[in-house]
Design an enzyme around this catalytic site. Structure first.
Site, short mmCIF file in Angstrom:
data_model
loop_
_atom_site.label_atom_id
_atom_site.label_comp_id
_atom_site.label_asym_id
_atom_site.label_seq_id
_atom_site.Cartn_x
_atom_site.Cartn_y
_atom_site.Cartn_z
N HIS A 181 0.84 -1.21 0.00
CA HIS A 181 0.00 0.00 0.00
C HIS A 181 0.87 1.26 0.00
CE1 HIS A 181 -3.77 2.21 1.24
NE2 HIS A 181 -2.84 3.08 1.61
N GLU A 182 1.81 1.34 0.93
CA GLU A 182 2.64 2.54 1.04
C GLU A 182 3.62 2.65 -0.12
OE1 GLU A 182 2.05 4.91 3.03
OE2 GLU A 182 0.53 3.85 4.18
N HIS B 181 1.90 4.26 -3.07
CA HIS B 181 1.86 5.72 -2.97
C HIS B 181 3.19 6.32 -3.42
CE1 HIS B 181 -2.03 6.06 -1.12
NE2 HIS B 181 -1.69 5.47 0.01
#
Length: 204
Positions: free
Chosen positions: A26-27, A30
């Site tokens: 997820h990170e 980004h």
């Protein structure tokens, strides 16, 4: 709290493996997307990586999820937020949209892949599917294979966890991704990248 047995420890390990991997993806999503649009801040900090060390927050990723797992308390975990510099984005509205939604998209992709693999195991007649708690899909192996049992449980955790992470992060409440995604999607911000860039660095 009830005494902890070996089965709970096994489930906890599987849960933490899935959680740490899912939060890392997820990170990293980004960071990769922000870099794609011209901001290399997260890249310079080593955040475009699936190495958990780059993303794990000792309290949010380890302590709070452990408390939640063993006490069944409604505690929410998190990873180390990804820093971005909106001033360096090309096409700030488009960049803000994709940087905001990148992590959620990856969570849903992981859930879909896990669901497909569970379906394949079921189609090959290797497992039966059982519903626990009214919402959790648990593959039950037809044999005594520990590998098949562990794989089924891990896929189940990946599926449920990433659906939950994806949906939860779409809630339009700061600092969740939805608070940045929905205003752009609904055309409520004239220039979201610049609007929130007074401090130059924003966290996802």
């Amino acid at each position: 709290m009830e005494p902890i047995d070996a089965g709970q420890i096994q489930q906890f390990i599987l849960y933490m493996v899935a959680l740490i991997f899912s939060l890392s993806v997820h990170e990293s999503a980004h960071a990769w997307t922000s870099n794609y649009f011209g901001d290399d801040l997260a890249k310079m900090q080593g955040r475009i990586s699936l190495n958990p060390v780059a993303h794990v927050d000792p309290i949010g990723t380890l302590l709070f999820p452990a408390i939640a797992f063993f006490t069944h308390a409604p505690v929410i975990g998190w990873a180390k937020p990804t820093p971005v510099n909106p001033l360096r984005w090309r096409n700030k509205r488009v960049a803000n949209f994709w940087v905001s939604i990148a992590g959620v998209i990856c969570n849903f992709i992981i859930a879909i892949v896990a669901g497909i693999l569970i379906r394949i195991l079921f189609s090959l007649n290797l497992v039966d599917l059982q519903i626990e708690g009214g919402y959790r899909i648990v593959p039950i192996p037809h044999s005594d294979s520990l590998v098949l049992e562990g794989a089924g449980q891990l896929l189940s955790v990946f599926f449920m966890l990433n659906v939950a992470l994806g949906v939860f992060n779409l809630i339009p409440i700061p600092p969740l991704d939805g608070s940045k995604f929905w205003p752009v999607c609904c055309h409520q911000a004239s220039n979201p990248g610049l609007k929130r860039s007074r401090g130059l660095v924003f966290f996802y």
